[in-house]
Design an enzyme around this catalytic site. Structure first.
Site, mmCIF file in Angstrom:
data_model
loop_
_atom_site.group_PDB
_atom_site.id
_atom_site.type_symbol
_atom_site.label_atom_id
_atom_site.label_comp_id
_atom_site.label_asym_id
_atom_site.label_seq_id
_atom_site.Cartn_x
_atom_site.Cartn_y
_atom_site.Cartn_z
ATOM 1 C CG ASP A 8 -1.800 4.196 5.320
ATOM 2 O OD1 ASP A 8 -1.369 4.668 4.254
ATOM 3 O OD2 ASP A 8 -1.712 4.783 6.409
ATOM 4 C CE LYS A 38 0.923 10.106 4.095
ATOM 5 N NZ LYS A 38 1.037 9.239 5.265
ATOM 6 C CD GLN A 66 2.048 9.910 8.790
ATOM 7 O OE1 GLN A 66 1.199 10.117 7.933
ATOM 8 N NE2 GLN A 66 3.222 9.361 8.506
#
Ligand code: NAP
Length: 293
Positions: free
Chosen positions: A119, A52, A96
């Site tokens: 997200d 990422k 994460q």
């Protein structure tokens, strides 16, 4: 059979983003900024975060990484998120997943400011998706929609079967495919581990999204000729022929299904790359909102 190549589609999206980000950066006087939080040092999570960060740099997005030990108390992780929420120069925040067992994921996700939740996991964004309102869409299902769009796959009126009902993939995927939009307008069957006659249901599908985390689960006997097959699964399987000691396997038995399908995504090189492209897209959107562009 046509390969739905995530590398090609993601590159096209990233090229376009790079140009848009250059212009928007000039206007704002600063680049977009994505802050990632990594708890512990799980190998797969390290790889995802590194990828990422690399892709942020390629498109002109600034990134920063907050690393916390896997013993970090929940309140300290919450404090770290609140600090990023309050920082006007941070546009997007991602934590994460998965988190260590002593930390409750839903407690963490709900602390991220919804307008920085790139997200798309926050209950506010999940609710907006249900109501067809503008918000952040989880990166994997959004990436799949971008892939279908890139390859001009006709979805209207089609029967889509989604295997798996997780909050981050299957369930939002089913909502997106059923929306009155393009891609969308599918008749969707959302299936899970209690579904009866799954092979029969799959054989009726024009589009199958396999997101269950069981390598090679979907075989050619479960697929109608010409169907569109989207493989979300990524499982590390022991492989002594590889330097790393493992290879990545999807939920689709690619060798057999590719003989029957009309379109199919590979693993790796399919949905994983689109997920990153979608995350970058969400971060750019967050930046535009945050800098009033
Ligand atoms: P998850 O939270 O474990 O959910 C799995 C879902 O599959 C559950 O709804 C489960 O049903 C269902 N399921 C399990 N066995 C089944 C069976 N035999 N038949 C039908 N349904 C079954 O998984 P996830 O987070 O959605 O991830 C799924 C896969 O996608 C994993 O391999 C993950 O690594 C991968 N993934 C890839 C990306 C990417 O960027 N490519 C992103 C996210 C996830 P129940 O609800 O009944 O338990």
């Amino acid at each position: 059979m046509i390969l739905l190549d995530g590398k090609i589609a993601a590159s096209a999206i990233k090229e376009k983003l790079k140009t848009q980000i250059t212009q928007a950066t000039e206007k704002a006087g600063r680049p977009p900024h994505l802050a990632a939080i990594l708890v512990g040092n799980d190998g797969a999570s390290e790889t995802y975060v590194a990828s990422k960060i690399k892709n942020c740099a390629l498109t002109g997005i600034k990134s920063s990484l907050v690393r916390l030990a896997d013993t970090v108390p929940e309140y300290e992780l919450i404090e770290a998120i609140k600090k990023l929420n309050a920082d006007d120069h941070v546009d997007g925040i991602l934590v994460q997943l998965p988190l260590p067992a002593h930390i409750k994921e839903e407690n963490i996700i709900s602390v991220i400011a919804p307008h920085k939740d790139v997200d798309g996991f926050h209950p506010v964004n999940a609710g907006k998706l249900m109501l067809d309102q503008k918000g952040f869409i989880p990166a994997t299902p959004l990436g799949i929609m971008l892939l279908l769009q890139h390859y001009h796959i006709e979805t209207s009126g089609k029967h889509a079967v989604v295997i798996g009902r997780s909050n981050i993939v299957g369930r939002p995927m089913s909502v997106l495919l059923s929306r009155n939009n393009n891609p969308g307008n599918c008749t969707v069957t959302l299936t899970h581990s209690r579904t009866k006659n799954l092979p029969d249901i799959c054989r009726q599908a024009d589009i199958i999204v396999a997101a269950l985390g069981k390598p090679g689960f979907l075989t050619s006997q479960m697929v109608k000729a010409g169907a569109v097959i989207i493989d979300v699964g990524i499982t590390r399987v022991k492989d002594e022929t590889k330097l790393s000691g493992y290879s990545l396997k999807g939920d689709v038995d690619f060798a057999s299904v590719s003989q029957t399908a009309g379109y199919i995504t590979p693993v790796p090189g399919g949905v994983g790359l689109m997920t990153i492209a979608a995350l970058l897209t969400n971060t750019y959107e967050a930046f535009l909102n945050n800098t009033h562009q």
